[in-house]
Design a protein around this motif. Structure first.
Motif, PDB file in Angstrom:
ATOM      1  N   ASN A   1      46.775 -19.166   2.583  1.00 55.52           N
ATOM      2  CA  ASN A   1      45.712 -19.327   1.594  1.00 55.52           C
ATOM      3  C   ASN A   1      44.992 -20.639   1.856  1.00 55.52           C
ATOM      4  OD1 ASN A   1      44.095 -18.773  -0.629  1.00 55.52           O
ATOM      5  ND2 ASN A   1      45.480 -19.812  -2.026  1.00 55.52           N
ATOM      6  N   THR A   2      43.834 -20.548   2.485  1.00 52.90           N
ATOM      7  CA  THR A   2      43.123 -21.748   2.914  1.00 52.90           C
ATOM      8  C   THR A   2      41.631 -21.470   2.965  1.00 52.90           C
ATOM      9  OG1 THR A   2      43.118 -23.474   4.608  1.00 52.90           O
ATOM     10  CG2 THR A   2      43.360 -21.197   5.388  1.00 52.90           C
ATOM     11  N   THR A   3      40.872 -22.410   3.513  1.00 55.62           N
ATOM     12  CA  THR A   3      39.430 -22.228   3.675  1.00 55.62           C
ATOM     13  C   THR A   3      39.055 -22.474   5.133  1.00 55.62           C
ATOM     14  OG1 THR A   3      38.865 -24.548   3.245  1.00 55.62           O
ATOM     15  CG2 THR A   3      38.975 -23.054   1.315  1.00 55.62           C
ATOM     16  N   ASN A   4      37.868 -22.027   5.486  1.00 56.18           N
ATOM     17  CA  ASN A   4      37.388 -22.224   6.846  1.00 56.18           C
ATOM     18  C   ASN A   4      37.298 -23.711   7.186  1.00 56.18           C
ATOM     19  OD1 ASN A   4      36.232 -20.922   9.314  1.00 56.18           O
ATOM     20  ND2 ASN A   4      34.571 -22.312   8.783  1.00 56.18           N
TER      21      ASN A   4
ATOM     22  N   GLY B   1      41.287 -17.678   1.745  1.00 48.57           N
ATOM     23  CA  GLY B   1      42.038 -16.527   2.198  1.00 48.57           C
ATOM     24  C   GLY B   1      42.927 -16.915   3.355  1.00 48.57           C
ATOM     25  N   PRO B   2      43.498 -15.939   4.047  1.00 51.39           N
ATOM     26  CA  PRO B   2      44.322 -16.257   5.205  1.00 51.39           C
ATOM     27  C   PRO B   2      43.455 -16.853   6.314  1.00 51.39           C
ATOM     28  CG  PRO B   2      44.341 -13.886   4.730  1.00 51.39           C
ATOM     29  CD  PRO B   2      43.425 -14.534   3.753  1.00 51.39           C
ATOM     30  N   GLY B   3      43.941 -17.928   6.909  1.00 54.83           N
ATOM     31  CA  GLY B   3      43.134 -18.610   7.919  1.00 54.83           C
ATOM     32  C   GLY B   3      43.932 -19.014   9.128  1.00 54.83           C
TER      33      GLY B   3
ATOM     34  N   TYR C   1      38.340 -28.505  22.635  1.00 51.76           N
ATOM     35  CA  TYR C   1      37.525 -27.519  21.920  1.00 51.76           C
ATOM     36  C   TYR C   1      38.355 -27.028  20.748  1.00 51.76           C
ATOM     37  CZ  TYR C   1      33.694 -27.033  25.236  1.00 51.76           C
ATOM     38  OH  TYR C   1      32.578 -27.262  25.995  1.00 51.76           O
ATOM     39  N   THR C   2      37.737 -26.925  19.569  1.00 54.92           N
ATOM     40  CA  THR C   2      38.471 -26.495  18.383  1.00 54.92           C
ATOM     41  C   THR C   2      37.655 -25.497  17.586  1.00 54.92           C
ATOM     42  OG1 THR C   2      37.580 -28.276  17.000  1.00 54.92           O
ATOM     43  CG2 THR C   2      39.651 -28.736  18.167  1.00 54.92           C
ATOM     44  N   ASP C   3      38.376 -24.680  16.807  1.00 55.60           N
ATOM     45  CA  ASP C   3      37.699 -23.777  15.886  1.00 55.60           C
ATOM     46  C   ASP C   3      38.656 -23.380  14.778  1.00 55.60           C
ATOM     47  OD1 ASP C   3      35.525 -22.427  14.867  1.00 55.60           O
ATOM     48  OD2 ASP C   3      35.659 -20.735  16.243  1.00 55.60           O
ATOM     49  N   GLY C   4      38.078 -22.986  13.657  1.00 56.43           N
ATOM     50  CA  GLY C   4      38.832 -22.473  12.527  1.00 56.43           C
ATOM     51  C   GLY C   4      38.256 -21.137  12.109  1.00 56.43           C
ATOM     52  N   ALA C   5      39.097 -20.322  11.493  1.00 56.37           N
ATOM     53  CA  ALA C   5      38.661 -19.005  11.027  1.00 56.37           C
ATOM     54  C   ALA C   5      39.343 -18.713   9.707  1.00 56.37           C
ATOM     55  CB  ALA C   5      39.016 -17.928  12.059  1.00 56.37           C
ATOM     56  N   CYS C   6      38.672 -17.941   8.881  1.00 58.59           N
ATOM     57  CA  CYS C   6      39.249 -17.585   7.593  1.00 58.59           C
ATOM     58  C   CYS C   6      38.778 -16.188   7.210  1.00 58.59           C
ATOM     59  CB  CYS C   6      38.799 -18.598   6.540  1.00 58.59           C
ATOM     60  SG  CYS C   6      39.943 -18.790   5.185  1.00 58.59           S
TER      61      CYS C   6
ATOM     62  N   VAL D   1      41.148 -16.718  15.156  1.00 59.06           N
ATOM     63  CA  VAL D   1      41.152 -15.393  14.521  1.00 59.06           C
ATOM     64  C   VAL D   1      42.523 -14.738  14.677  1.00 59.06           C
ATOM     65  CG1 VAL D   1      40.185 -13.056  14.642  1.00 59.06           C
ATOM     66  CG2 VAL D   1      38.656 -15.047  14.688  1.00 59.06           C
ATOM     67  N   ASP D   2      43.094 -14.799  15.887  1.00 61.52           N
ATOM     68  CA  ASP D   2      44.420 -14.215  16.111  1.00 61.52           C
ATOM     69  C   ASP D   2      45.478 -14.888  15.238  1.00 61.52           C
ATOM     70  OD1 ASP D   2      43.311 -12.479  17.941  1.00 61.52           O
ATOM     71  OD2 ASP D   2      44.070 -13.540  19.712  1.00 61.52           O
ATOM     72  N   ALA D   3      45.396 -16.204  15.109  1.00 58.89           N
ATOM     73  CA  ALA D   3      46.354 -16.930  14.266  1.00 58.89           C
ATOM     74  C   ALA D   3      46.195 -16.521  12.809  1.00 58.89           C
ATOM     75  CB  ALA D   3      46.176 -18.439  14.427  1.00 58.89           C
ATOM     76  N   SER D   4      44.965 -16.320  12.352  1.00 60.09           N
ATOM     77  CA  SER D   4      44.733 -15.944  10.943  1.00 60.09           C
ATOM     78  C   SER D   4      45.324 -14.572  10.636  1.00 60.09           C
ATOM     79  CB  SER D   4      43.244 -15.975  10.601  1.00 60.09           C
ATOM     80  OG  SER D   4      42.553 -14.887  11.162  1.00 60.09           O
ATOM     81  N   LYS D   5      45.343 -13.692  11.615  1.00 59.44           N
ATOM     82  CA  LYS D   5      45.857 -12.331  11.405  1.00 59.44           C
ATOM     83  C   LYS D   5      47.350 -12.329  11.061  1.00 59.44           C
ATOM     84  CE  LYS D   5      42.375 -10.050  14.193  1.00 59.44           C
ATOM     85  NZ  LYS D   5      42.052  -9.376  15.453  1.00 59.44           N
ATOM     86  N   LYS D   6      48.052 -13.359  11.503  1.00 60.53           N
ATOM     87  CA  LYS D   6      49.491 -13.453  11.206  1.00 60.53           C
ATOM     88  C   LYS D   6      49.738 -13.711   9.721  1.00 60.53           C
ATOM     89  CE  LYS D   6      50.417 -15.239  15.797  1.00 60.53           C
ATOM     90  NZ  LYS D   6      50.691 -16.429  16.602  1.00 60.53           N
ATOM     91  N   PHE D   7      48.698 -14.136   8.999  1.00 57.64           N
ATOM     92  CA  PHE D   7      48.847 -14.474   7.590  1.00 57.64           C
ATOM     93  C   PHE D   7      48.163 -13.456   6.685  1.00 57.64           C
ATOM     94  CE2 PHE D   7      49.464 -18.302  10.003  1.00 57.64           C
ATOM     95  CZ  PHE D   7      50.582 -18.851   9.413  1.00 57.64           C
ATOM     96  N   GLN D   8      47.643 -12.383   7.254  1.00 59.74           N
ATOM     97  CA  GLN D   8      46.972 -11.353   6.464  1.00 59.74           C
ATOM     98  C   GLN D   8      47.963 -10.260   6.061  1.00 59.74           C
ATOM     99  OE1 GLN D   8      43.574  -9.961   8.691  1.00 59.74           O
ATOM    100  NE2 GLN D   8      42.726 -12.020   8.874  1.00 59.74           N
ATOM    101  N   GLY D   9      47.658  -9.595   4.945  1.00 58.54           N
ATOM    102  CA  GLY D   9      48.449  -8.430   4.533  1.00 58.54           C
ATOM    103  C   GLY D   9      49.650  -8.810   3.792  1.00 58.54           C
TER     104      GLY D   9
END
Length: 160
Positions: free
Chosen positions: A54-57, A31-33, A21-26, A152-160
């Motif tokens: 800096n990526t896309t969904n 933006g951060p993904g 199972y896979t998913d991506g989030a941005c 989503v949790d992984a994307s948060k590491k690249f925000q801010g």
């Protein structure tokens, strides 16, 4: 070229079956993904995740599948479950074969976006027999919701 499902049942039956199972989030697009994957084999599970600043969904959706397939140590029968209509349709509706035949151009003659990741995906798929399964995103499928949380949790590491 976009190998999916083995034509030889006897060879196919000897390969171990892995469910992915896979998913991506941005956050913003671009933006951060982040991406997440859950691999299941018999009674074993493994989760992996990562992201980019800096990526896309769509890039994160592709990256999740690439990284999940990359960690398989031997050729397997693989069922990839994704809520990405683009990825599922690329393989189940033959889009990727058309893109290859037309020099990585879509039906509208525009270049295929994220060609680098599509090519990488085709490469890591080579030893495996891959089945593509569309799942409804943000619904009642707990495994899909789990990989969504990983992404989503992984994307948060690249925000801010």
């Amino acid at each position: 070229m976009s190998k999916s499902k083995s034509s030889s049942a006897s060879v196919n039956n000897k390969k171990q079956h892995v469910i992915i199972y896979t998913d991506g989030a941005c956050s913003g697009n671009p933006g951060p993904g982040g991406w997440g994957a859950l691999l299941q084999w018999k009674d074993q599970e493994k989760t992996i995740s990562g992201g980019e600043a800096n990526t896309t969904n769509n890039r994160m959706e592709l990256r999740a599948i690439i990284e999940a397939l990359r960690i398989l140590k031997k050729p397997c029968r693989v069922s990839v479950h994704s809520d990405s209509a683009l990825i599922i349709n690329a393989f189940t509706r033959g889009w990727i074969d058309n893109w290859l035949r037309k020099g990585w151009k879509k039906a509208d003659k525009k270049p295929v976006e994220n060609r680098d990741l599509w090519e990488e995906l085709l490469q890591v798929m080579q030893p495996h027999d891959v089945e593509w399964v569309k799942v409804k995103g943000h619904s009642t499928d707990e495994r899909n919701n789990r990989v969504d949380r990983l992404a989503v949790d992984a994307s948060k590491k690249f925000q801010g």
